[in-house]
Design an enzyme around this catalytic site. Structure first.
Site, PDB file in Angstrom:
ATOM      1  N   SER A   1       6.833   9.256  12.031  1.00 13.25           N
ATOM      2  CA  SER A   1       5.786   9.040  11.037  1.00 13.25           C
ATOM      3  C   SER A   1       6.339   9.193   9.630  1.00 13.25           C
ATOM      4  O   SER A   1       6.830  10.264   9.254  1.00 13.25           O
ATOM      5  CB  SER A   1       4.650  10.047  11.265  1.00 13.25           C
ATOM      6  OG  SER A   1       3.832  10.107  10.114  1.00 13.25           O
TER       7      SER A   1
ATOM      8  N   ASP B   1       1.648  -1.049  11.861  1.00 10.12           N
ATOM      9  CA  ASP B   1       0.321  -1.509  11.428  1.00 10.12           C
ATOM     10  C   ASP B   1       0.032  -2.943  11.868  1.00 10.12           C
ATOM     11  O   ASP B   1      -1.074  -3.446  11.643  1.00 10.12           O
ATOM     12  CB  ASP B   1       0.209  -1.409   9.901  1.00 10.12           C
ATOM     13  CG  ASP B   1       0.173   0.044   9.448  1.00 10.12           C
ATOM     14  OD1 ASP B   1      -0.228   0.907  10.243  1.00 10.12           O
ATOM     15  OD2 ASP B   1       0.573   0.309   8.299  1.00 10.12           O
TER      16      ASP B   1
ATOM     17  N   LYS C   1      -4.737   5.971  14.400  1.00 12.34           N
ATOM     18  CA  LYS C   1      -4.834   5.262  13.117  1.00 12.34           C
ATOM     19  C   LYS C   1      -6.284   5.312  12.617  1.00 12.34           C
ATOM     20  O   LYS C   1      -7.052   6.158  13.045  1.00 12.34           O
ATOM     21  CB  LYS C   1      -4.331   3.828  13.289  1.00 12.34           C
ATOM     22  CG  LYS C   1      -2.829   3.759  13.598  1.00 12.34           C
ATOM     23  CD  LYS C   1      -2.027   4.328  12.450  1.00 12.34           C
ATOM     24  CE  LYS C   1      -0.548   4.376  12.774  1.00 12.34           C
ATOM     25  NZ  LYS C   1       0.221   5.083  11.742  1.00 12.34           N
TER      26      LYS C   1
ATOM     27  N   LYS D   1       0.833  -1.209   0.000  1.00 13.22           N
ATOM     28  CA  LYS D   1       0.000   0.000   0.000  1.00 13.22           C
ATOM     29  C   LYS D   1       0.870   1.262   0.000  1.00 13.22           C
ATOM     30  O   LYS D   1       0.615   2.201  -0.752  1.00 13.22           O
ATOM     31  CB  LYS D   1      -0.922  -0.035   1.228  1.00 13.22           C
ATOM     32  CG  LYS D   1      -1.847   1.155   1.369  1.00 13.22           C
ATOM     33  CD  LYS D   1      -3.062   0.801   2.188  1.00 13.22           C
ATOM     34  CE  LYS D   1      -2.775   0.690   3.684  1.00 13.22           C
ATOM     35  NZ  LYS D   1      -2.518   1.994   4.334  1.00 13.22           N
ATOM     36  N   SER D   2       1.888   1.278   0.833  1.00 17.82           N
ATOM     37  CA  SER D   2       2.744   2.473   0.930  1.00 17.82           C
ATOM     38  C   SER D   2       3.409   2.779  -0.408  1.00 17.82           C
ATOM     39  O   SER D   2       3.432   3.929  -0.857  1.00 17.82           O
ATOM     40  CB  SER D   2       3.835   2.254   1.983  1.00 17.82           C
ATOM     41  OG  SER D   2       3.265   2.128   3.256  1.00 17.82           O
TER      42      SER D   2
ATOM     43  N   ARG E   1      -6.714   2.391  17.579  1.00 16.35           N
ATOM     44  CA  ARG E   1      -6.400   0.972  17.418  1.00 16.35           C
ATOM     45  C   ARG E   1      -5.937   0.306  18.714  1.00 16.35           C
ATOM     46  O   ARG E   1      -6.007  -0.908  18.842  1.00 16.35           O
ATOM     47  CB  ARG E   1      -5.304   0.816  16.378  1.00 16.35           C
ATOM     48  CG  ARG E   1      -5.745   0.070  15.198  1.00 16.35           C
ATOM     49  CD  ARG E   1      -4.670  -0.105  14.166  1.00 16.35           C
ATOM     50  NE  ARG E   1      -5.284   0.009  12.864  1.00 16.35           N
ATOM     51  CZ  ARG E   1      -4.623   0.210  11.743  1.00 16.35           C
ATOM     52  NH1 ARG E   1      -3.312   0.367  11.765  1.00 16.35           N
ATOM     53  NH2 ARG E   1      -5.261   0.280  10.599  1.00 16.35           N
TER      54      ARG E   1
ATOM     55  N   ARG F   1      -8.846  12.167  12.092  1.00 17.24           N
ATOM     56  CA  ARG F   1      -7.408  11.949  12.288  1.00 17.24           C
ATOM     57  C   ARG F   1      -6.619  13.260  12.247  1.00 17.24           C
ATOM     58  O   ARG F   1      -6.985  14.199  11.555  1.00 17.24           O
ATOM     59  CB  ARG F   1      -6.907  10.951  11.241  1.00 17.24           C
ATOM     60  CG  ARG F   1      -7.624   9.620  11.412  1.00 17.24           C
ATOM     61  CD  ARG F   1      -7.155   8.583  10.456  1.00 17.24           C
ATOM     62  NE  ARG F   1      -5.761   8.233  10.688  1.00 17.24           N
ATOM     63  CZ  ARG F   1      -5.089   7.405   9.916  1.00 17.24           C
ATOM     64  NH1 ARG F   1      -5.659   6.875   8.851  1.00 17.24           N
ATOM     65  NH2 ARG F   1      -3.835   7.117  10.193  1.00 17.24           N
TER      66      ARG F   1
ATOM     67  N   GLY G   1      -5.289   7.831   5.339  1.00 16.45           N
ATOM     68  CA  GLY G   1      -4.386   8.823   5.931  1.00 16.45           C
ATOM     69  C   GLY G   1      -3.131   8.992   5.097  1.00 16.45           C
ATOM     70  O   GLY G   1      -2.616  10.102   4.939  1.00 16.45           O
TER      71      GLY G   1
ATOM     72  N   ARG H   1      -7.781  -3.230   9.524  1.00 15.62           N
ATOM     73  CA  ARG H   1      -6.863  -4.155  10.214  1.00 15.62           C
ATOM     74  C   ARG H   1      -7.503  -4.784  11.453  1.00 15.62           C
ATOM     75  O   ARG H   1      -7.166  -5.903  11.831  1.00 15.62           O
ATOM     76  CB  ARG H   1      -5.548  -3.451  10.557  1.00 15.62           C
ATOM     77  CG  ARG H   1      -4.836  -2.941   9.305  1.00 15.62           C
ATOM     78  CD  ARG H   1      -3.384  -2.662   9.520  1.00 15.62           C
ATOM     79  NE  ARG H   1      -2.870  -1.772   8.491  1.00 15.62           N
ATOM     80  CZ  ARG H   1      -2.493  -2.155   7.266  1.00 15.62           C
ATOM     81  NH1 ARG H   1      -2.565  -3.420   6.916  1.00 15.62           N
ATOM     82  NH2 ARG H   1      -2.043  -1.270   6.397  1.00 15.62           N
TER      83      ARG H   1
END
Ligand code: S3P
Length: 443
Positions: free
Chosen positions: A173, A326, A353, A26-27, A357, A127, A99, A400
């Site tokens: 981050s 994650d 998140k 995904k990143s 989470r 967020r 995000g 997730r």
């Protein structure tokens, strides 16, 4: 995304067996689309994750003026407009649940002479965006309008003449680091980001791949100092997206905890800034072998062979958090099925998140008979082999949490039901079919 909830139930199953390839990372997928749009010319992307988060980023890049098309062979073609070449979009940009898409594009827009409104779903609207807006304002961008605390929906006016900065990141981050670097592309001179704990480095790797001058040096015990030379002419280059280790984590943990299982997960990215989960699981006694180690499109990959076996509780150090941020919900599931106590330290970032989470993970386990405590920012799970199950898990629009709860249900005494499976499609389209193909009972 449908408004209706789509519940799903996981039941105790026999051994999971077979080979599978989980979708693209995904990143890297978000970054390939954004950076491809900032080159001049045509970039191809193979293995792109076609999850809802990334498809939102593709639509956003179109709205900013780039041309993106998916070929019949599944290869994406991006016709980029170059650094500084975006146009002001006619309508608000919709990032859905993502995000990453939102924060990275905030950076890209901050360095462009355009004005855009950023918006997303109810989860994304909660967020924090201030952490990204602070450095971007220092670089010359202006927040025209925002919801309370700098949250979405917000309108950003990019800087016509962005200023390079040296920014010491207050949180570990990669999204924040990447936003500053993407804004720095349009600034003259050097933009530097200093992080006390190294976060995933896909932006740095891809920037290099597209021809930017970027240097990353160690900083302190666990950090990096990254310096980008501004105003490069980014050159198109083909991108190969490897399988996402954060998605592989779900079948992988399932295979470890469902007795008798053996799986091979193909071409999983093993970038050391992403593999904290594998390190932790091995410390717990997991049998995970890396076969056919190779390098694919600038990232290390391997086929992972996983065999079920007994796990024991461990302490997970806080400094490992960025490399497995994650993966805590699914690690907590593994910990619940281990013998002994697992303490996961320094999880403050989990609170911001797709859901809170930390709370959602604790609630998921408690609903299924597992003893869990939250002490400060630490999560403590008391493992007792096979959890009771029988709970209904509230997923809070968090993919997730949904996938972790379903994996828990494959091994629990009683079925585990989730209230909504729809958000799984944000990062792992095909999850349910892939798991069923390996032998999971999901209905
Ligand atoms: C991501 C970074 C992480 C991670 C997210 C993807 C990225 O967030 O949780 O799923 O692609 O840069 P933070 O950078 O906010 O920790």
């Amino acid at each position: 995304m449908t408004a209706e909830m789509t519940p799903l139930t996981a039941r105790r199953t026999g051994p999971l067996q077979g080979r599978a390839r989980v979708p693209g990372d995904k990143s890297i997928s978000h970054r390939a689309l954004i950076l491809g749009a900032m080159t001049v010319g045509d970039t191809t992307v193979s293995g792109l994750l076609e999850g809802e988060d990334v498809l939102h980023t593709a639509d956003v890049m179109r709205a900013l003026g780039a041309r993106l098309e998916r070929g019949e062979d599944g290869v994406w073609h991006i016709h980029g407009v170059g650094v500084g070449g975006f146009m002001s979009p006619a309508a608000p940009l919709d990032f859905g649940n993502s995000g990453t898409g939102c924060r990275l594009v905030l950076g890209a827009v901050a360095g462009s002479p355009v004005t855009a409104t950023f918006d997303g779903d109810a989860s994304l609207r909660k967020r924090p965006m201030r952490r990204v807006l602070d450095p971007l304002e220092k670089m010359g961008a202006r927040v025209i309008e925002a919801a309370e605390g700098g949250r979405l929906p917000l309108t950003l006016q990019g800087a016509a003449d962005p200023v390079p900065i040296t920014y010491e990141s207050p949180v570990p981050s990669a999204q924040l680091k990447s936003a500053v670097l993407l804004a720095g592309l349009a600034a003259p001179g050097e933009t530097t980001v200093i992080e006390a704990e190294a976060s995933r480095d896909h932006t740095e790797r891809l920037l290099k791949h597209f021809g930017a001058k970027i240097v990353s040096r160690p900083h302190g015990a666990h950090g990096r100092r990254i310096t980008l030379q501004g105003q490069p002419e980014l050159e198109p280059a083909p991108v190969l997206v490897p399988a996402d280790p954060s998605s592989a984590a779900f079948p992988l943990v399932a295979a470890l905890i469902v007795p008798g299982s053996e799986l091979v997960l193909e071409a999983v990215m093993t970038n050391p800034l992403r593999t904290g989960l594998f390190t932790t699981l091995r410390e717990m006694g997991a049998n995970i072998e890396e076969l056919e180690k190779r390098s694919d499109g600038g990232e290390e990959v391997a086929d992972l062979r996983v065999r079920a076996g007994a796990l024991k509780g461990v302490e997970v150090p806080a400094e490992r958090a960025p490399a497995m941020i994650d993966e805590y919900p699914i690690l907590a599931v593994a910990a619940a099925c281990a013998e002994g106590v697992t303490r996961m330290k320094g999880l403050q970032e989990l609170r911001v998140k797709e859901s809170d989470r930390l709370a959602a993970t604790a609630d998921m386990l408690r609903a299924n008979g597992v003893t869990v405590e939250i002490e400060g920012d630490d999560l403590i799970v008391h493992g007792k082999g096979r959890p009771a199950g029988g709970g209904e898990v509230v997923t809070h629009m968090d993919h997730r949490i949904a996938m972790s709860a379903l994996v828990l249900g494959l091994v629990s005494e009683n079925p585990v039901r989730i209230d909504d499976s729809a958000f799984i499609a944000t990062s792992f389209p095909g999850f349910v079919d892939l798991m069923r193909g390996l032998g999971a009972d999901l209905t």
